[in-house]
Design a protein around this motif. Structure first.
Motif, PDB file in Angstrom:
ATOM      1  N   LEU A  91       1.203  10.606  11.761  1.00  9.82           N
ATOM      2  CA  LEU A  91       1.168  12.053  11.528  1.00  9.82           C
ATOM      3  C   LEU A  91       1.176  12.848  12.827  1.00  9.82           C
ATOM      4  O   LEU A  91       1.587  14.009  12.840  1.00  9.82           O
ATOM      5  CB  LEU A  91      -0.075  12.428  10.704  1.00  9.82           C
ATOM      6  N   THR A  92       0.744  12.244  13.898  1.00  7.58           N
ATOM      7  CA  THR A  92       0.666  12.956  15.179  1.00  7.58           C
ATOM      8  C   THR A  92       1.747  12.513  16.155  1.00  7.58           C
ATOM      9  O   THR A  92       2.382  13.349  16.810  1.00  7.58           O
ATOM     10  CB  THR A  92      -0.714  12.730  15.832  1.00  7.58           C
ATOM     11  N   HIS A  93       1.962  11.207  16.234  1.00  2.65           N
ATOM     12  CA  HIS A  93       2.864  10.664  17.236  1.00  2.65           C
ATOM     13  C   HIS A  93       4.197  10.253  16.614  1.00  2.65           C
ATOM     14  O   HIS A  93       4.394  10.344  15.406  1.00  2.65           O
ATOM     15  CB  HIS A  93       2.201   9.478  17.935  1.00  2.65           C
ATOM     16  N   SER A  94       5.091   9.769  17.457  1.00  4.51           N
ATOM     17  CA  SER A  94       6.422   9.387  16.974  1.00  4.51           C
ATOM     18  C   SER A  94       6.360   8.193  16.036  1.00  4.51           C
ATOM     19  O   SER A  94       7.141   8.103  15.086  1.00  4.51           O
ATOM     20  CB  SER A  94       7.330   9.066  18.166  1.00  4.51           C
ATOM     21  N   PHE A  95       5.454   7.268  16.303  1.00  7.45           N
ATOM     22  CA  PHE A  95       5.320   6.092  15.446  1.00  7.45           C
ATOM     23  C   PHE A  95       3.996   5.410  15.745  1.00  7.45           C
ATOM     24  O   PHE A  95       3.361   5.661  16.788  1.00  7.45           O
ATOM     25  CB  PHE A  95       6.479   5.100  15.658  1.00  7.45           C
ATOM     26  N   LYS A  96       3.591   4.517  14.845  1.00 11.13           N
ATOM     27  CA  LYS A  96       2.398   3.699  15.037  1.00 11.13           C
ATOM     28  C   LYS A  96       2.827   2.242  15.068  1.00 11.13           C
ATOM     29  O   LYS A  96       3.217   1.687  14.040  1.00 11.13           O
ATOM     30  CB  LYS A  96       1.399   3.915  13.907  1.00 11.13           C
ATOM     31  N   PRO A  97       2.811   1.589  16.223  1.00 10.29           N
ATOM     32  CA  PRO A  97       3.224   0.180  16.275  1.00 10.29           C
ATOM     33  C   PRO A  97       2.209  -0.705  15.563  1.00 10.29           C
ATOM     34  O   PRO A  97       0.992  -0.515  15.694  1.00 10.29           O
ATOM     35  CB  PRO A  97       3.269  -0.114  17.771  1.00 10.29           C
ATOM     36  N   ILE A  98       2.704  -1.693  14.792  1.00 10.35           N
ATOM     37  CA  ILE A  98       1.806  -2.581  14.064  1.00 10.35           C
ATOM     38  C   ILE A  98       2.044  -4.059  14.379  1.00 10.35           C
ATOM     39  O   ILE A  98       1.200  -4.901  14.077  1.00 10.35           O
ATOM     40  CB  ILE A  98       1.900  -2.360  12.543  1.00 10.35           C
ATOM     41  N   ASP A 131       0.815  -1.216   0.000  1.00  7.60           N
ATOM     42  CA  ASP A 131       0.000   0.000   0.000  1.00  7.60           C
ATOM     43  C   ASP A 131       0.846   1.262   0.000  1.00  7.60           C
ATOM     44  O   ASP A 131       0.312   2.367   0.129  1.00  7.60           O
ATOM     45  CB  ASP A 131      -0.933   0.005   1.218  1.00  7.60           C
ATOM     46  N   GLY A 132       2.158   1.097  -0.113  1.00  9.91           N
ATOM     47  CA  GLY A 132       3.047   2.255  -0.121  1.00  9.91           C
ATOM     48  C   GLY A 132       3.411   2.774   1.254  1.00  9.91           C
ATOM     49  O   GLY A 132       4.034   3.839   1.370  1.00  9.91           O
ATOM     50  N   ARG A 133       3.044   2.053   2.309  1.00  5.59           N
ATOM     51  CA  ARG A 133       3.395   2.482   3.672  1.00  5.59           C
ATOM     52  C   ARG A 133       4.835   2.124   3.986  1.00  5.59           C
ATOM     53  O   ARG A 133       5.293   1.015   3.693  1.00  5.59           O
ATOM     54  CB  ARG A 133       2.510   1.811   4.710  1.00  5.59           C
ATOM     55  N   VAL A 134       5.536   3.046   4.612  1.00  3.88           N
ATOM     56  CA  VAL A 134       6.862   2.740   5.130  1.00  3.88           C
ATOM     57  C   VAL A 134       6.698   1.950   6.424  1.00  3.88           C
ATOM     58  O   VAL A 134       5.937   2.335   7.315  1.00  3.88           O
ATOM     59  CB  VAL A 134       7.664   4.024   5.400  1.00  3.88           C
ATOM     60  N   ILE A 135       7.404   0.822   6.510  1.00  2.00           N
ATOM     61  CA  ILE A 135       7.417   0.012   7.722  1.00  2.00           C
ATOM     62  C   ILE A 135       8.862  -0.095   8.176  1.00  2.00           C
ATOM     63  O   ILE A 135       9.753  -0.387   7.370  1.00  2.00           O
ATOM     64  CB  ILE A 135       6.821  -1.383   7.470  1.00  2.00           C
ATOM     65  N   PHE A 136       9.104   0.150   9.439  1.00  4.33           N
ATOM     66  CA  PHE A 136      10.479   0.124   9.917  1.00  4.33           C
ATOM     67  C   PHE A 136      10.590  -0.641  11.226  1.00  4.33           C
ATOM     68  O   PHE A 136       9.620  -0.807  11.970  1.00  4.33           O
ATOM     69  CB  PHE A 136      11.052   1.536  10.071  1.00  4.33           C
TER      70      PHE A 136
END
Length: 385
Positions: A163-170, A145-150
């Motif tokens: 967009l708001t926080h430092s990261f979104k854990p998945i 989907d074009g999302r960067v995952i790190f």
């Protein structure tokens, strides 16, 4: 366009692109605070034959290197500064780079047929820096989907930018009980397959603050992301899992081995020994391109790698090695001597002959401006009510 640096000589490195010395013959010692770069005799021809260029990073000195082939056949090195440069991901004219506290997005500003400084067919300009804070970003990739995952090593999880926080854990490994800034297992590598994260590497299954440090010798695991299953274990500081044509490769870094792993049974097969601490791999056209570093005291000390180097009467390298996966033969190399002793990641850039980048906080970044005039709409803007 503003003239940008064309090789590494402007940033404290001397470049020898015509070296024909044997890999075990180190180049002359560079001056203090500088680095000497030498390459194998056939590197330029290999890049041309396999139609690719390379990017690699050094977190130790905070630099991104781009390696290509100039029109006259000379190997080109372009070097730019990014604080604690780590994971790399390249796709379709876009390079993502993880750094100390940001994920950078660099875009190729050239139109088809254009050249930068009459030599470069790709000019990468920083267009976005997503701020994450210092979470020890390691490897990264882009999903379907074009999302960067790190890999968020500090919090032992996989993340996407928020967009708001430092990261979104998945996702987190099943043996991690909760997200905490404790680098519990040293989650470090990620393999993408079919547009999603498929496997990760961790130095151990520890669930306490930096518990992995006591498990460096044989506590390493490869984990299947979808199921949480331990695919294989008893690895020594594994890194950089990669899936190519359904085959799973990784780095058994504490032993200095590139390995292939059967994802069903966990059976491991050594492919090639590399003289240095392995960390960073890309696979292109049947070859593994890996980064090797000189082991430092502390984290990397007293690993099996030390004994293997002594048994082979060899010294550890800092550089890039290109290995034929079919034979295990080392076919080409880049070697760094001097100030730079540790590298992190590497990525191939297929279809690119000679890339360059513009660095942040440089005169080139301030003066390099481009836009698409065709997007200008000559229709008058509506008047305000």
């Amino acid at each position: 366009m503003t003239k940008a640096q064309e090789n590494a000589t402007g940033n404290g490195a001397a470049v020898n692109t015509g070296a024909a010395s044997a890999p075990d013959a180190p180049p002359p010692a560079p001056a203090p605070g500088t680095s000497q770069i030498s390459v194998s005799r056939g590197l330029s021809g290999w890049l041309a034959a396999h139609q690719t260029s390379l990017a690699f990073s050094s977190y130790q000195t905070g630099q991104l290197f781009l390696v290509g082939r100039q029109p006259n056949g000379t190997v080109s090195f372009n070097q730019q500064n990014f604080s604690r440069a780590m994971g790399l991901s390249w796709s379709h004219g876009r390079l993502y780079l993880g750094s100390l506290c940001q994920v950078w997005r660099l875009e190729n500003m050239l139109r088809p047929g254009e050249r930068g400084n009459e030599a470069f067919d790709v000019v990468l300009v920083p267009r976005n820096a997503q701020t994450t804070g210092d979470i020890d970003i390691h490897e990264l990739g882009v999903d379907g989907d074009g999302r960067v995952i790190f890999v968020n090593t500090k919090y032992s999880c996989l993340c996407t930018p928020d967009l708001t926080h430092s990261f979104k854990p998945i996702w987190k490994p099943p043996f991690i009980s909760r997200l905490a800034p404790e680098d519990r297992c040293h989650l470090n590598g990620m393999a993408m397959a079919d547009g999603r994260p498929a496997y990760v590497t961790a130095v151990s299954r520890s669930d306490v603050l930096t518990g992995w440090r006591e498990r460096r010798h044989e506590g390493g695991v490869i984990v299947e992301v979808q199921t949480g299953r331990i695919v294989t274990d008893q690895l020594s500081m594994p890194h950089s899992p990669r899936v190519v044509n359904g085959r799973l490769y990784a780095l058994d870094s504490g032993r200095g081995q590139i390995i292939e792993v059967d994802p069903r049974t966990g059976e491991k097969r050594d492919i090639a020994f590399c003289p240095g601490f392995l960390r960073g791999m890309t696979i292109h056209d049947g070859h593994a391109i890996v980064t090797v570093s000189k082991p430092r005291d502390g984290t990397f000390k007293h690993l099996s790698l030390d004994g293997e180097l002594k048994a082979r009467d060899a010294e550890a390298w800092c550089g890039l090695l290109i290995v034929d996966l079919a034979t295990g033969n080392l076919v080409e190399w880049i070697r760094l001597e001097g100030h730079i002793t540790e590298l992190f990641d590497v990525t191939a850039m297929p279809g690119v002959a000679c890339p360059m980048a513009v660095g942040p906080d440089t005169p080139e970044m301030r003066g390099t401006i481009s836009f698409d005039a065709a997007l200008l709409d000559s229709t008058p803007l509506p008047r305000a009510a």
